[in-house]
Scaffold this active site. Structure first.
Site, short mmCIF file in Angstrom:
data_model
loop_
_atom_site.label_atom_id
_atom_site.label_comp_id
_atom_site.label_asym_id
_atom_site.label_seq_id
_atom_site.Cartn_x
_atom_site.Cartn_y
_atom_site.Cartn_z
N SER A 81 -15.42 2.38 1.92
CA SER A 81 -14.77 0.98 2.30
C SER A 81 -14.50 1.41 3.46
O SER A 81 -14.39 0.36 3.94
CB SER A 81 -14.39 0.44 1.08
OG SER A 81 -14.77 -0.60 1.71
N TYR A 89 -11.56 -1.02 -10.90
CA TYR A 89 -11.86 -2.21 -10.29
C TYR A 89 -12.72 -3.02 -10.56
O TYR A 89 -13.56 -4.08 -11.11
CB TYR A 89 -12.02 -1.81 -8.50
CG TYR A 89 -13.16 -2.62 -7.48
CD1 TYR A 89 -12.23 -3.71 -6.49
CD2 TYR A 89 -14.67 -1.96 -7.85
CE1 TYR A 89 -13.10 -3.90 -5.54
CE2 TYR A 89 -15.45 -2.73 -6.63
CZ TYR A 89 -15.20 -3.93 -6.07
OH TYR A 89 -15.49 -4.38 -5.67
N HIS A 140 0.64 -1.43 0.20
CA HIS A 140 -0.05 -0.35 -0.20
C HIS A 140 1.12 1.26 -0.54
O HIS A 140 0.20 2.51 -0.27
CB HIS A 140 -0.86 0.24 1.47
CG HIS A 140 -2.31 -0.92 0.87
ND1 HIS A 140 -2.28 -1.02 -0.06
CD2 HIS A 140 -2.83 -1.56 2.05
CE1 HIS A 140 -4.12 -1.67 0.52
NE2 HIS A 140 -3.83 -2.33 1.62
P1 A3P Z 1 -16.74 -2.92 -0.09
O1 A3P Z 1 -16.06 -2.39 1.56
O2 A3P Z 1 -16.87 -2.07 -1.01
O3 A3P Z 1 -16.88 -3.64 0.38
P2 A3P Z 1 -9.42 -4.56 -0.18
O4 A3P Z 1 -9.12 -5.10 -0.45
O5 A3P Z 1 -8.71 -3.21 -1.19
O6 A3P Z 1 -8.76 -3.90 1.50
O7 A3P Z 1 -11.18 -3.75 -1.01
C1 A3P Z 1 -12.07 -3.57 -0.33
C2 A3P Z 1 -12.83 -4.18 -0.40
O8 A3P Z 1 -12.82 -5.06 -1.89
C3 A3P Z 1 -14.08 -4.12 0.29
O9 A3P Z 1 -15.22 -3.51 -0.46
C4 A3P Z 1 -14.36 -5.62 -0.18
O10 A3P Z 1 -16.29 -6.34 0.15
C5 A3P Z 1 -14.31 -6.03 -1.71
N1 A3P Z 1 -13.65 -6.97 -2.10
C6 A3P Z 1 -13.03 -7.93 -1.02
N2 A3P Z 1 -13.18 -8.96 -1.96
C7 A3P Z 1 -13.09 -8.63 -3.08
C8 A3P Z 1 -13.81 -9.85 -4.52
N3 A3P Z 1 -13.02 -11.03 -4.38
N4 A3P Z 1 -13.95 -9.41 -5.67
C9 A3P Z 1 -14.78 -7.98 -5.38
N5 A3P Z 1 -14.27 -6.73 -4.71
C10 A3P Z 1 -13.71 -7.81 -3.81
#
Ligand code: A3P
Length: 268
Positions: free
Chosen positions: A106, A164, A76
């Site tokens: 999120s 995304y 990150h």
């Molecule tokens: P939301 O909080 O909008 O649901 P990161 O992985 O960078 O921490 O981001 C987390 C976000 O990605 C969260 O969004 C989560 O629900 C979503 N996320 C996690 N796994 C995912 C997947 N396999 N496909 C799409 N979105 C996903």
């Protein structure tokens, strides 16, 4: 400490928090390990993607000790904070980004849950103000994107930018593009045999969020922070921000994005 960490053949998965990091890790891992595992034997079924591909900034010693054959690392860190040796290593960089308003929502829930606060105790308005002031885990979100974007303009062959929402709307095109970029394109035979589709399904929110490993257990982010696995899987819905933003908030953030991102062609 970082000197020998990355090789030219490595692939660094970079992202701001809450932009799809977990998903990108799962997809990249599944693409590169598909000769060894299929969708029924993949370690992703029992291991959180963050434990399959470590974050450089949190696990540097572990990475040095147990560097596997898998050329994947994640971070990150803002581009300007990447160790010079990593930039010099010429490794490829995949950068994932996401609609800024959905990132904010999120991030709000993620931080709120870590702090064990209810929505009432931690109103969204406070998170909105902090975010707009650039108070965030790894730089203001717009700066995080801009730094990587600028570097990608100078070295386009080293970078793949993925959005995304694009990945969600047209998974097969973008997963194929990812596979090509990281050096393991899908063959026609593989596509016919459903390998691409199986990987997309395995890494989908629906599959990953419903695994036992995602519902229980904690991820040791660093020596002080232990995060419940479930926090990485919330809703994964595009446009969830509409449930939180007032018209004034929308206007403010749209203006900010226009100012910061103008000329990049990136749509947040
Ligand atoms: P939301 O909080 O909008 O649901 P990161 O992985 O960078 O921490 O981001 C987390 C976000 O990605 C969260 O969004 C989560 O629900 C979503 N996320 C996690 N796994 C995912 C997947 N396999 N496909 C799409 N979105 C996903």
């Amino acid at each position: 400490m970082w000197d020998t960490l990355t090789q030219p053949s490595d692939i660094l998965l970079c992202s701001g928090p809450k932009t799809g990091t977990t998903w990108l890790k799962a997809l990249s891992f599944a693409i590169l390990t598909r000769g060894k595992f299929d969708a029924s034997t993949s370690p992703l079924l029992t291991t959180l993607p963050h434990d399959c591909i470590p974050f450089l900034e949190n696990h540097v010693e572990k990475i040095k000790e147990n560097r596997s054959d898998l050329p994947l690392l994640a971070t990150h860190l803002p581009y300007s904070c990447l160790p010079k040796s990593i930039i010099a290593s010429n490794c490829k960089i995949v950068y994932i980004y996401r609609n800024i308003k959905d990132v904010l929502v999120s991030y709000y829930h993620f931080v709120r849950e870590i702090a064990k606060l209810s929505v009432e105790d931690a109103p969204f308005e406070g998170a909105f103000d902090d975010f707009c002031q650039g108070i965030s885990y790894s730089r203001p979100y717009w700066d995080h994107i801009l730094e990587y974007w600028k570097a990608s303009q100078e070295m386009p062959e080293r970078f793949l930018f993925l959005k995304y929402e694009d990945l969600k709307n047209d998974a097969s095109s973008y997963v194929k593009r990812l596979a090509e970029f990281i050096g393991r394109p899908f063959s026609v035979e593989e596509e016919k045999a459903g390998v691409l589709e199986n990987i997309i399904n395995l890494c989908s929110f629906n599959t990953l969020s419903n695994l036992e490993v995602s519902k229980s257990g904690s991820y040791q982010a660093d020596e002080n922070a232990s995060l419940e696995h479930r926090l990485f899987f919330r809703k994964a819905e595009d446009g969830d921000w509409e449930n939180y933003f007032t018209d004034a908030m929308k206007e403010k953030i749209d203006k900010l994005v226009d100012e910061k991102m103008s000329g990049t062609g990136l749509v947040l």
